[in-house]
Enzyme design. Sequence first.
Site, mmCIF file in Angstrom:
data_model
loop_
_atom_site.group_PDB
_atom_site.id
_atom_site.type_symbol
_atom_site.label_atom_id
_atom_site.label_comp_id
_atom_site.label_asym_id
_atom_site.label_seq_id
_atom_site.Cartn_x
_atom_site.Cartn_y
_atom_site.Cartn_z
ATOM 1 N N ASN A 22 -6.007 -4.677 -5.422
ATOM 2 C CA ASN A 22 -7.313 -4.485 -4.773
ATOM 3 C C ASN A 22 -8.109 -5.773 -4.965
ATOM 4 O O ASN A 22 -7.662 -6.692 -5.643
ATOM 5 C CB ASN A 22 -8.058 -3.278 -5.360
ATOM 6 C CG ASN A 22 -8.324 -3.433 -6.839
ATOM 7 O OD1 ASN A 22 -8.953 -4.409 -7.263
ATOM 8 N ND2 ASN A 22 -7.814 -2.504 -7.618
ATOM 9 N N GLY A 30 -0.887 3.129 -8.615
ATOM 10 C CA GLY A 30 0.290 2.771 -7.811
ATOM 11 C C GLY A 30 1.083 1.598 -8.357
ATOM 12 O O GLY A 30 1.245 1.445 -9.567
ATOM 13 N N ASP A 32 0.255 -1.454 -8.379
ATOM 14 C CA ASP A 32 -0.647 -2.338 -9.129
ATOM 15 C C ASP A 32 -0.656 -1.925 -10.604
ATOM 16 O O ASP A 32 -0.501 -2.746 -11.514
ATOM 17 C CB ASP A 32 -2.052 -2.210 -8.519
ATOM 18 C CG ASP A 32 -3.014 -3.301 -8.948
ATOM 19 O OD1 ASP A 32 -4.204 -3.189 -8.625
ATOM 20 O OD2 ASP A 32 -2.574 -4.271 -9.602
ATOM 21 N N SER A 115 -0.027 -1.327 1.321
ATOM 22 C CA SER A 115 -1.023 -0.473 1.993
ATOM 23 C C SER A 115 -0.544 0.916 2.390
ATOM 24 O O SER A 115 -1.337 1.704 2.921
ATOM 25 C CB SER A 115 -1.598 -1.161 3.256
ATOM 26 O OG SER A 115 -2.610 -2.079 2.888
ATOM 27 N N THR A 116 0.742 1.240 2.168
ATOM 28 C CA THR A 116 1.247 2.540 2.641
ATOM 29 C C THR A 116 1.048 3.657 1.616
ATOM 30 O O THR A 116 1.452 4.798 1.868
ATOM 31 C CB THR A 116 2.755 2.442 2.963
ATOM 32 O OG1 THR A 116 3.478 2.193 1.751
ATOM 33 C CG2 THR A 116 3.035 1.362 3.983
ATOM 34 N N VAL A 118 -2.004 4.497 -1.454
ATOM 35 C CA VAL A 118 -3.444 4.839 -1.556
ATOM 36 C C VAL A 118 -4.217 4.380 -0.319
ATOM 37 O O VAL A 118 -5.116 5.077 0.155
ATOM 38 C CB VAL A 118 -4.037 4.166 -2.826
ATOM 39 C CG1 VAL A 118 -5.549 4.175 -2.820
ATOM 40 C CG2 VAL A 118 -3.499 4.832 -4.074
HETATM 41 N N1 APR Z 1 7.681 -0.153 -7.473
HETATM 42 C C1 APR Z 1 7.747 -0.275 -6.123
HETATM 43 N N2 APR Z 1 6.940 0.369 -5.275
HETATM 44 C C2 APR Z 1 6.008 1.187 -5.821
HETATM 45 C C3 APR Z 1 5.859 1.369 -7.217
HETATM 46 C C4 APR Z 1 6.753 0.655 -8.052
HETATM 47 N N3 APR Z 1 6.705 0.753 -9.395
HETATM 48 N N4 APR Z 1 4.831 2.247 -7.431
HETATM 49 C C5 APR Z 1 4.374 2.602 -6.220
HETATM 50 N N5 APR Z 1 5.079 1.974 -5.248
HETATM 51 C C6 APR Z 1 4.939 2.061 -3.799
HETATM 52 C C7 APR Z 1 4.257 3.287 -3.246
HETATM 53 O O1 APR Z 1 5.179 4.382 -3.193
HETATM 54 C C8 APR Z 1 3.877 2.780 -1.859
HETATM 55 O O2 APR Z 1 4.999 2.899 -0.988
HETATM 56 O O3 APR Z 1 4.098 0.986 -3.394
HETATM 57 C C9 APR Z 1 3.596 1.288 -2.088
HETATM 58 C C10 APR Z 1 2.123 0.904 -2.047
HETATM 59 O O4 APR Z 1 1.348 1.974 -2.572
HETATM 60 P P1 APR Z 1 0.088 1.699 -3.547
HETATM 61 O O5 APR Z 1 0.596 1.208 -4.844
HETATM 62 O O6 APR Z 1 -0.747 2.933 -3.516
HETATM 63 O O7 APR Z 1 -0.681 0.471 -2.859
HETATM 64 P P2 APR Z 1 -1.656 0.436 -1.593
HETATM 65 O O8 APR Z 1 -1.400 1.575 -0.652
HETATM 66 O O9 APR Z 1 -1.556 -0.960 -1.066
HETATM 67 O O10 APR Z 1 -3.094 0.686 -2.236
HETATM 68 C C11 APR Z 1 -3.629 -0.319 -3.044
HETATM 69 O O11 APR Z 1 -4.061 1.180 -4.856
HETATM 70 O O12 APR Z 1 -3.252 0.987 -6.963
HETATM 71 C C12 APR Z 1 -4.338 0.748 -6.174
HETATM 72 O O13 APR Z 1 -5.349 -1.178 -7.177
HETATM 73 C C13 APR Z 1 -4.639 -0.726 -6.054
HETATM 74 O O14 APR Z 1 -6.742 -0.344 -4.997
HETATM 75 C C14 APR Z 1 -5.410 -0.753 -4.772
HETATM 76 C C15 APR Z 1 -4.687 0.289 -3.926
#
Ligand code: APR
Length: 163
Positions: A22, A30, A32, A115-116, A118
Amino acid sequence: MIRVVQGDITRLAVDAIVNAANETLLGGGGVDGAIHRAAGPELKAYTRTLGGCRPGDAKISPGFRLPARFVIHTVGPVWHGGDQGEAEVLRSCYRRSFEVALENGVRTIAFPAISTGVYGYPKEAATRIAVSVMRAFEPRFDEIIACCFSADDAERYRRLLAE
Ligand code: APR
């Protein structure tokens, strides 16, 4: 070459893994959250000095306790229905991450599905954007990995890469 892997991106021993961060770059949930947990507290101490990151841009940090040498932090668009330039911001996330990787001599790089989660970007459209930018940069890297957390996501990448 472009490879699809199903699993946890924090486990990949590549030159760089990309983080779906973010704008604060101070961690979150997630992928992150997983990256910050695996890298250890030095990551946040470092990213705190970067002054944040705008959506569509990318900034690099060391990987600290991760097997990956670098983390490239990018900030994807939050999905608001598709008429607020989300596709261009997402495309920019992949392009800027590749550019920052090239500036730092990265030859192997792994991406999560930015982005897919949260941020709610529809998976089919997001995957099409990711694959198109990966194809454009493919000749300039030894290996580009699409690291999918679920089997469903991995299947979608494999289907669209085969098109
Ligand atoms: N390894 C690989 N992929 C992962 C992992 C992991 N350990 N954990 C989650 N994912 C995948 C999720 O299943 C999804 O397909 O990463 C993809 C992105 O999902 P998010 O992590 O929710 O990221 P995003 O949709 O870009 O949202 C970003 O979420 O965590 C917060 O700080 C972050 O505010 C930001 C927002």
